[in-house]
Design an enzyme around this catalytic site. Structure first.
Site, PDB file in Angstrom:
ATOM      1  N   LYS A 136       0.832  -1.195   0.000  1.00  0.00           N
ATOM      2  CA  LYS A 136       0.000   0.000   0.000  1.00  0.00           C
ATOM      3  C   LYS A 136       0.873   1.254   0.000  1.00  0.00           C
ATOM      4  CE  LYS A 136      -3.871   1.769   2.858  1.00  0.00           C
ATOM      5  NZ  LYS A 136      -4.716   1.402   4.015  1.00  0.00           N
ATOM      6  N   MET A 186      -7.447   8.350   3.522  1.00  0.00           N
ATOM      7  CA  MET A 186      -7.459   6.927   3.891  1.00  0.00           C
ATOM      8  C   MET A 186      -8.552   6.599   4.904  1.00  0.00           C
ATOM      9  SD  MET A 186      -3.583   5.474   3.682  1.00  0.00           S
ATOM     10  CE  MET A 186      -2.973   6.175   5.201  1.00  0.00           C
ATOM     11  N   SER A 212      -9.319   1.353   2.639  1.00  0.00           N
ATOM     12  CA  SER A 212      -8.434   2.239   1.919  1.00  0.00           C
ATOM     13  C   SER A 212      -7.324   1.516   1.159  1.00  0.00           C
ATOM     14  CB  SER A 212      -7.822   3.239   2.902  1.00  0.00           C
ATOM     15  OG  SER A 212      -7.035   2.590   3.883  1.00  0.00           O
ATOM     16  N   ILE A 233      -7.769   0.294   9.751  1.00  0.00           N
ATOM     17  CA  ILE A 233      -8.206   0.954  10.981  1.00  0.00           C
ATOM     18  C   ILE A 233      -9.729   1.018  11.073  1.00  0.00           C
ATOM     19  CG2 ILE A 233      -8.275   3.332  10.099  1.00  0.00           C
ATOM     20  CD1 ILE A 233      -6.933   4.192  12.772  1.00  0.00           C
ATOM     21  N   GLY A 234     -10.409   0.571  10.021  1.00  0.00           N
ATOM     22  CA  GLY A 234     -11.861   0.556  10.045  1.00  0.00           C
ATOM     23  C   GLY A 234     -12.440  -0.463   9.069  1.00  0.00           C
ATOM     24  N   GLY A 235     -11.537  -1.209   8.433  1.00  0.00           N
ATOM     25  CA  GLY A 235     -11.950  -2.177   7.419  1.00  0.00           C
ATOM     26  C   GLY A 235     -11.096  -2.100   6.174  1.00  0.00           C
ATOM     27  N   SER A 236      -9.962  -1.417   6.245  1.00  0.00           N
ATOM     28  CA  SER A 236      -9.211  -1.038   5.046  1.00  0.00           C
ATOM     29  C   SER A 236      -8.449  -2.168   4.378  1.00  0.00           C
ATOM     30  CB  SER A 236      -8.241   0.099   5.374  1.00  0.00           C
ATOM     31  OG  SER A 236      -8.945   1.270   5.693  1.00  0.00           O
TER      32      SER A 236
END
Length: 532
Positions: A136, A186, A212, A233-236
């Site tokens: 990434k 992001m 992201s 951090i939230g589903g990335s």
């Protein structure tokens, strides 16, 4: 042309120049590439014969561990493998717009070095010997830019040192060759920014690739990478995995080293902690990646890494699996419900103890609490980067920003205490579910839907809850949307629009039980495949 427009133009020109002329696709193919086109990138690849038979065989016939064996046993060279994946990645870039930094020539030199090393020493450099691994954009690679999709970051100097995880990849024999696209900030599930534009889904270009780590999801799914590395951090990691039909794993934060990874966020956050992890085309490769990194004592190099090495967890013959079919406030669409129900039945037939979890703590409360944590930065650091670049916020921020969920206001130290107290209460409610059913793992949706049209993903409620709790979770691709089976329409779902999109299930375990989740992921994946 403004200064910023000139910087963007130069950046795009440089990226385009990194693709060898002989690999540049002709205009009649490129004219079919559009974010509104119901076009399948795999169909274009096959129809026009864009790869040689040998390149196709190398990039499609193996998982990472199988490809490693081919290299170390002398049936393929690192250079042959590198060139095949670079060519396929070049095609992926032109069809899905997944790349930010391309450095094929340096990858060739690295592959040659590894071939010479194998001949000279009679042994591989490490478990990743010769494997082309993509990363990434947020990972620092020495000499390369990390723009993170911010126009203002175009003036930043290139990295002077590697992220710790990059050093570990190289230490274990990897070949690095490409960095991949992310959304502005992001913080959304649509990988689009004002520098590189939008990453498209290889299964259907009119659908989103997730975020992201959306560039990774598209590239790994297209098999332009044998292993990809993202952050979550939230589903990335998990959103791109489920959107593009790959496997993905978000570890417990800080199991995989996070040192010198760029995020653009304000350092020292008291809230959710991002985790680095793999995207792959097999469940066993998730295990392979984590085993290799955690067996390398990452805490030697990185103070962020926990001093917990790899633990071997043998497969269980019978798992205790909870099945959570979804929250009433965020009802899964018909393809997602069918995949979960089919998985439930398959796992019962395989002899597992399967428990339907009818009552689960509110996901609405979880997502609101997560949003409160994200908003604790009163300096609005991420938004400031956007303003500094004189650019417009991307559309996806309208639905995905924490402020759109919890409301914007000034936060105080008392808010930190209150959020932590709420988290303790919520975690105890979740623990009650685990205790009631004596669960090894829980399976649930990864999202309300499959991949959806661009800028319509919505809040990532089924993934961010596990970041909030810091639980390890994986994504297993399973089945596809089929309008003959999923014919019901709703305001969230149009069967014609998502026809053929991958569906998936999410596997969740307790904090620090990463090895147990990876074991369960492999066991569940095998059971689902045997039942098809």
């Amino acid at each position: 042309m403004s200064d910023w427009e000139a910087l963007i133009a130069n950046k795009l020109k440089d990226r385009a120049a990194r693709i060898p002329l002989e690999w540049v696709l002709p205009g009649d193919i490129l004219s079919q590439v559009d974010e509104h086109a119901d076009v399948n990138a795999f169909d274009i690849l096959g129809k026009y014969g864009l790869l040689t038979e040998e390149e196709t065989r190398i990039t499609e016939s193996y998982d990472a561990q199988g490809l490693y064996r081919e290299i170390v046993e002398g049936r393929l060279t690192s250079l042959e493998v590198c060139k095949a994946f670079c060519h396929r990645a070049a095609v992926a870039q032109q069809l899905t717009n997944c790349a930010t930094e391309i450095f094929f020539e340096e990858a060739y030199e690295r592959a040659k070095f590894l071939d010479d090393y194998l001949v000279e020493h009679g042994r591989p450099c490490g478990p990743f010997h010769g494997l082309p691994i993509s990363v990434k954009d947020s990972f620092d690679v020495k000499g390369k830019a990390s723009t993170l999709g911010y126009v203002s970051f175009l003036k930043n100097p290139n990295a002077t040192e590697n992220s710790t995880l990059i050093d570990l990849l190289l230490e274990n024999g990897a070949v690095l060759y490409i960095k991949t696209n992310v959304p502005q900030t992001m913080m959304t599930m649509d990988s689009v920014n004002n520098i590189f534009g939008r990453t498209l889904n290889p299964h259907k270009l009119s659908l989103g690739a997730g975020g992201s780590s959306g560039g990774e999801g598209a590239l790994v799914a297209f098999r332009g990478s044998i292993l990809g590395v993202g952050t979550d951090i939230g589903g990335s990691i998990r959103a791109p995995s489920l959107c593009n039909g790959t496997y993905g794993f978000k570890p417990t934060a800080d199991r995989i080293p996070y040192g010198r990874i760029q995020s653009g966020s304000r350092p020292g956050s008291p809230g959710l902690i991002s985790a680095a992890g793999p995207l792959a085309n097999s469940a066993s490769d998730l295990n392979f990646f984590c085993r290799t990194i955690l067996s390398s004592d990452p805490w030697r190099l990185d103070s962020t890494a926990l001093g917990i090495g790899w633990r071997h967890v043998p497969p269980k013959e019978k798992l205790s699996i909870g099945v959570f079919m979804g929250d009433q406030d965020f009802p899964p669409t018909p393809p997602v419900r069918r995949a979960l129900e089919s998985a439930r039945l398959a796992l019962e037939r395989a002899g597992n103890d399967v428990h339907l979890v009818a009552k689960f703590p509110s996901l609405t409360e979880a997502v609101k609490l997560a949003a409160r944590y994200f908003l604790l930065d009163n300096r609005n650091t991420l938004l400031k980067h956007v303003i500094d670049g004189g650019e417009e916020p991307i559309k996806a921020l309208e639905y995905a920003s924490p402020a759109s969920i919890a409301g914007m206001r000034e936060y105080t130290l008392d808010d930190v205490w209150d959020a932590n107290a709420s988290l303790i209460e919520y975690r105890e409610e979740v623990a009650a579910v685990w205790r009631e059913h004596k669960l090894d793992v829980l399976i649930c949706p990864g999202h309300q839907s499959t991949a959806v049209p661009h800028d319509t993903y919505g809040p990532p409620v089924y993934t961010v809850v596990w970041n909030l709790l810091n639980f390890p979770t994986s994504i297993i691709p399973y089945l596809k949307a089929d309008k003959t089976l999923d014919s019901t329409t709703s305001c969230y779902y149009d069967p014609d629009v998502v026809e053929g999109a991958p569906t998936a299930i999410q596997v969740v375990g307790w904090k620090f039980q990463d090895e147990e989740v990876l074991m369960a992921t492999d066991v569940i994946d095998r059971a689902l495949k045997m039942d098809l």
